[in-house]
Scaffold this motif. Sequence first.
Motif, PDB file in Angstrom:
ATOM      1  N   LEU A 178       0.703  -1.017   0.042  1.00  6.19           N
ATOM      2  CA  LEU A 178      -0.055   0.071   0.103  1.00  6.19           C
ATOM      3  C   LEU A 178       0.915   1.348  -0.120  1.00  6.19           C
ATOM      4  CD1 LEU A 178      -3.210  -0.546   2.441  1.00  6.19           C
ATOM      5  CD2 LEU A 178      -2.858   0.097   0.109  1.00  6.19           C
ATOM      6  N   ALA A 179       1.875   1.071   0.735  1.00  6.54           N
ATOM      7  CA  ALA A 179       2.730   2.502   0.988  1.00  6.54           C
ATOM      8  C   ALA A 179       3.758   2.652  -0.296  1.00  6.54           C
ATOM      9  CB  ALA A 179       3.883   2.202   1.869  1.00  6.54           C
ATOM     10  N   LEU A 180       3.921   1.535  -1.170  1.00  5.09           N
ATOM     11  CA  LEU A 180       4.653   1.847  -2.446  1.00  5.09           C
ATOM     12  C   LEU A 180       3.637   2.267  -3.379  1.00  5.09           C
ATOM     13  CD1 LEU A 180       6.754  -1.474  -3.063  1.00  5.09           C
ATOM     14  CD2 LEU A 180       7.431   0.914  -2.705  1.00  5.09           C
ATOM     15  N   ALA A 181       2.242   1.778  -3.345  1.00  2.76           N
ATOM     16  CA  ALA A 181       1.340   2.320  -4.179  1.00  2.76           C
ATOM     17  C   ALA A 181       0.632   3.721  -3.948  1.00  2.76           C
ATOM     18  CB  ALA A 181       0.144   1.222  -4.466  1.00  2.76           C
ATOM     19  N   LEU A 182       0.868   4.187  -2.969  1.00  3.24           N
ATOM     20  CA  LEU A 182       0.092   5.419  -2.445  1.00  3.24           C
ATOM     21  C   LEU A 182       0.401   6.477  -3.077  1.00  3.24           C
ATOM     22  CD1 LEU A 182      -1.541   6.808   0.061  1.00  3.24           C
ATOM     23  CD2 LEU A 182       0.728   7.672   0.936  1.00  3.24           C
ATOM     24  N   PRO A 183       1.658   6.976  -3.615  1.00  5.93           N
ATOM     25  CA  PRO A 183       1.843   8.057  -4.431  1.00  5.93           C
ATOM     26  C   PRO A 183       1.034   7.892  -6.052  1.00  5.93           C
ATOM     27  CG  PRO A 183       3.920   7.278  -3.914  1.00  5.93           C
ATOM     28  CD  PRO A 183       2.992   6.022  -3.439  1.00  5.93           C
ATOM     29  N   LEU A 184       0.799   6.695  -6.166  1.00  2.45           N
ATOM     30  CA  LEU A 184       0.115   6.543  -7.567  1.00  2.45           C
ATOM     31  C   LEU A 184      -1.378   6.584  -7.382  1.00  2.45           C
ATOM     32  CD1 LEU A 184       2.393   3.391  -8.580  1.00  2.45           C
ATOM     33  CD2 LEU A 184       2.720   6.054  -8.968  1.00  2.45           C
ATOM     34  N   MET A 185      -1.823   6.559  -6.066  1.00  5.09           N
ATOM     35  CA  MET A 185      -3.461   6.295  -5.916  1.00  5.09           C
ATOM     36  C   MET A 185      -3.908   7.725  -6.541  1.00  5.09           C
ATOM     37  SD  MET A 185      -4.244   3.756  -4.383  1.00  5.09           S
ATOM     38  CE  MET A 185      -3.350   2.494  -3.352  1.00  5.09           C
ATOM     39  N   PRO A 186      -5.395   7.781  -7.026  1.00  9.39           N
ATOM     40  CA  PRO A 186      -5.891   9.011  -7.412  1.00  9.39           C
ATOM     41  C   PRO A 186      -6.120  10.237  -6.374  1.00  9.39           C
ATOM     42  CG  PRO A 186      -7.548   7.241  -7.436  1.00  9.39           C
ATOM     43  CD  PRO A 186      -6.011   6.688  -7.155  1.00  9.39           C
ATOM     44  N   PHE A 187      -6.201   9.763  -5.156  1.00 12.06           N
ATOM     45  CA  PHE A 187      -6.712  10.667  -4.026  1.00 12.06           C
ATOM     46  C   PHE A 187      -5.354  11.322  -3.480  1.00 12.06           C
ATOM     47  CE2 PHE A 187      -5.320   7.929  -0.868  1.00 12.06           C
ATOM     48  CZ  PHE A 187      -5.635   6.392  -1.414  1.00 12.06           C
ATOM     49  N   ALA A 188      -4.162  10.663  -3.864  1.00  9.58           N
ATOM     50  CA  ALA A 188      -2.925  10.875  -3.361  1.00  9.58           C
ATOM     51  C   ALA A 188      -2.475  12.759  -3.688  1.00  9.58           C
ATOM     52  CB  ALA A 188      -1.902  10.201  -3.625  1.00  9.58           C
ATOM     53  N   ASP A 189      -2.470  13.500  -2.849  1.00  7.28           N
ATOM     54  CA  ASP A 189      -2.029  14.926  -3.196  1.00  7.28           C
ATOM     55  C   ASP A 189      -0.688  15.050  -2.493  1.00  7.28           C
ATOM     56  OD1 ASP A 189      -2.893  14.967  -0.858  1.00  7.28           O
ATOM     57  OD2 ASP A 189      -4.411  16.662  -1.317  1.00  7.28           O
ATOM     58  N   ARG A 190       0.035  16.058  -2.720  1.00  7.08           N
ATOM     59  CA  ARG A 190       1.203  16.767  -2.156  1.00  7.08           C
ATOM     60  C   ARG A 190       1.270  16.367  -0.529  1.00  7.08           C
ATOM     61  NH1 ARG A 190       5.903  19.214  -3.919  1.00  7.08           N
ATOM     62  NH2 ARG A 190       7.234  19.108  -1.842  1.00  7.08           N
ATOM     63  N   ARG A 191       0.275  16.884   0.109  1.00  3.71           N
ATOM     64  CA  ARG A 191       0.039  16.885   1.575  1.00  3.71           C
ATOM     65  C   ARG A 191       0.082  15.441   2.119  1.00  3.71           C
ATOM     66  NH1 ARG A 191      -3.594  16.688   5.504  1.00  3.71           N
ATOM     67  NH2 ARG A 191      -5.213  16.201   4.143  1.00  3.71           N
ATOM     68  N   LEU A 192      -0.848  14.480   1.303  1.00  6.77           N
ATOM     69  CA  LEU A 192      -0.827  13.325   1.663  1.00  6.77           C
ATOM     70  C   LEU A 192       0.403  12.612   1.867  1.00  6.77           C
ATOM     71  CD1 LEU A 192      -3.189  11.416   2.915  1.00  6.77           C
ATOM     72  CD2 LEU A 192      -3.256  10.494   0.581  1.00  6.77           C
ATOM     73  N   VAL A 193       1.058  12.745   0.729  1.00  7.30           N
ATOM     74  CA  VAL A 193       2.517  12.323   0.417  1.00  7.30           C
ATOM     75  C   VAL A 193       3.271  12.678   1.519  1.00  7.30           C
ATOM     76  CG1 VAL A 193       4.337  12.015  -1.125  1.00  7.30           C
ATOM     77  CG2 VAL A 193       1.932  11.700  -1.952  1.00  7.30           C
ATOM     78  N   ASP A 194       3.271  14.033   1.785  1.00  7.47           N
ATOM     79  CA  ASP A 194       4.501  14.617   2.657  1.00  7.47           C
ATOM     80  C   ASP A 194       4.028  13.829   3.910  1.00  7.47           C
ATOM     81  OD1 ASP A 194       5.860  16.027   1.100  1.00  7.47           O
ATOM     82  OD2 ASP A 194       4.741  18.011   1.532  1.00  7.47           O
TER      83      ASP A 194
END
Lengths: 346, 261
Positions: A178-194
């Motif tokens: 899940l962590a690997l895929a997180l940046p590729l998720m449609p809901f992932a924005d800058r804040r979430l990835v940070d």
Amino acid sequence: MAGARGGSRNDPAPDGTGALFREAGLAGLLVFGLAAALVGVRVQDGAASAIAPLAFRFDDAFTAAAAAALGRLGVALLRAGLAAPVLAGGTAVAFAVALAQVFFPAHPLLLALLFDTAMPNWLVALFAGFLALAAGWRLRHAPLAIVSETAAREAAMDRIGAEVQRWARYAGPLIFLLALALPLMPFADRRLVDVAILVVTYIMLGWGLNVVVGLAGLLDLGYVAFYAIGAYAYALLAKYVGLSFWLCLPFAGIMAAFAGLLLGFPVLRLRGDYLAIVTLGFGEMIRIILLNWYQFTGGPNGVSGVPRPSFFGLPFTESPPEGGHSFHTFVGLFWPLSISPTAKFS
Amino acid sequence: MIGAFISIITFLLLGLFGITWAPFAILVALLATMALTPLYGWALERLAYRPLRHSPRLAALITAIGMSIFLQNYVQLVQGARIKPLQSLVTGGIEIMQRGDFVVTLGYMQILIVVLTVVLMAAFTLLIQRTALGRAQRACEQDLKMAALVGVDVDRTIAATFVMGAALASVAGLIFLLYYGVVDFFIGFNAGIKAFTAAVLGGIGSLPGAMLGGLLIGLIEAFWSAYFSVEYKDVAAFTVLVMVLIFRPTGLLGKPDIEKV
């Protein structure tokens, strides 16, 4: 009160409703004493202090006292085995507070009755709901088998811990994916990835701390100084020497390790509190030096313009440099623009 | 910090009623803060320390740090993060010496601080050395289980200790407020580290050691600030601490620590 209810929760519950109400009243009085000065009166500052130096909100202090008295009454009733009234009262309070907070947050009557800010009201509702749940659980499972509340709680915690460890075996790889895929998720924005990166950073800090405190049993309160040394080693090496990220990575580790050596030699003779205070002092020293040596470290402004890591000269940037490639154009990582996470990053 | 805040609230409340006569105001603030702050000490002991009485030492320490962060954030939330100024109540002083343009004065504020400290120190020394509560406290310090076996109410003694500690800390907060004239929610952090450092430097568990440690820390910082740099005074204090602990691992006046297995 301190002596009467002394060390153990195993004592038989105080008999008679009088004792219950006295306990609740004492809790309310205590909380009113705690809240009367600091919550009830606010020292104004800035422009407001010229008009009136103090602002009063004794209603909130009374609310806190009432909430504490009610909560204590609920806990005491639960302990005395009277779960039904707690279930009814807890549910009523939780729903009343939550509904009032959702629908009439600014009604003057509710402002007087409840806290002025939303957060403590939600906490009150949450605690009342929790009490009601506990009471409901008590009603369904008769508490006959419970010999001692502490022993039962510890057994329950052990059970939960074993359960968590059993699940962790399967959940761990899943969470990693899940962590690997997180940046590729449609809901992932800058804040979430940070935030997610911050979480991983803290996990790494926790691992390191576990080596020192957990495995070696040395209470190191200045552990976070090594975090600072690693960060500054990279930043300053990149700024003054011009080394790249991949060269700085081992250097930062080596420097932090040397700092650990420097700290470790003198302090490993010490035990207990003495070790704790020296490591705490070491952490403070590093912080003070970094903050005050502003010619070299930039002081409170920090070091800016640290070069970002690159991959064999390919920068990890969204737009490739003029006439060149960036990592994702070189490797061919492209998304349709509509769901591209990088579109949201910019 | 809480003591200082309750003091400034008392002073401002008195000011609203037009009472600014310094001795009376200070007395009322002293009583108010010594009455209200110990409630926090008691509640803290009851909520955060008593459930951990028989846990490893690390748990209690982490709880202490957590409660300190909690209280700081609580005060920051309810009172705001900015510094709160208070105009000085005690001004002036006695001129001791004069040579040329340099005048050495002893402020009334400084005299008040010294007198208050000496009186409280004497009172608490008497309390620890001479009263039944003090005897119970010393018994609990040596061995909790044994103290309980010979009839000391351990819970009540520890609660009373927290109350006393909070009362003393509140007086320190009042003095801080009176002397510096400002207070914010973060003043306790530095003071806490310095107090811990002084106690460790002198040797934990030794009252004269704590006083000696405090004196040394203060002198080192003052001399270092005067001759070298103000910014690094804490570094100097901690360096001296490390130096002392290398040669005397249990502090200057501490008893050698016997590892209990």
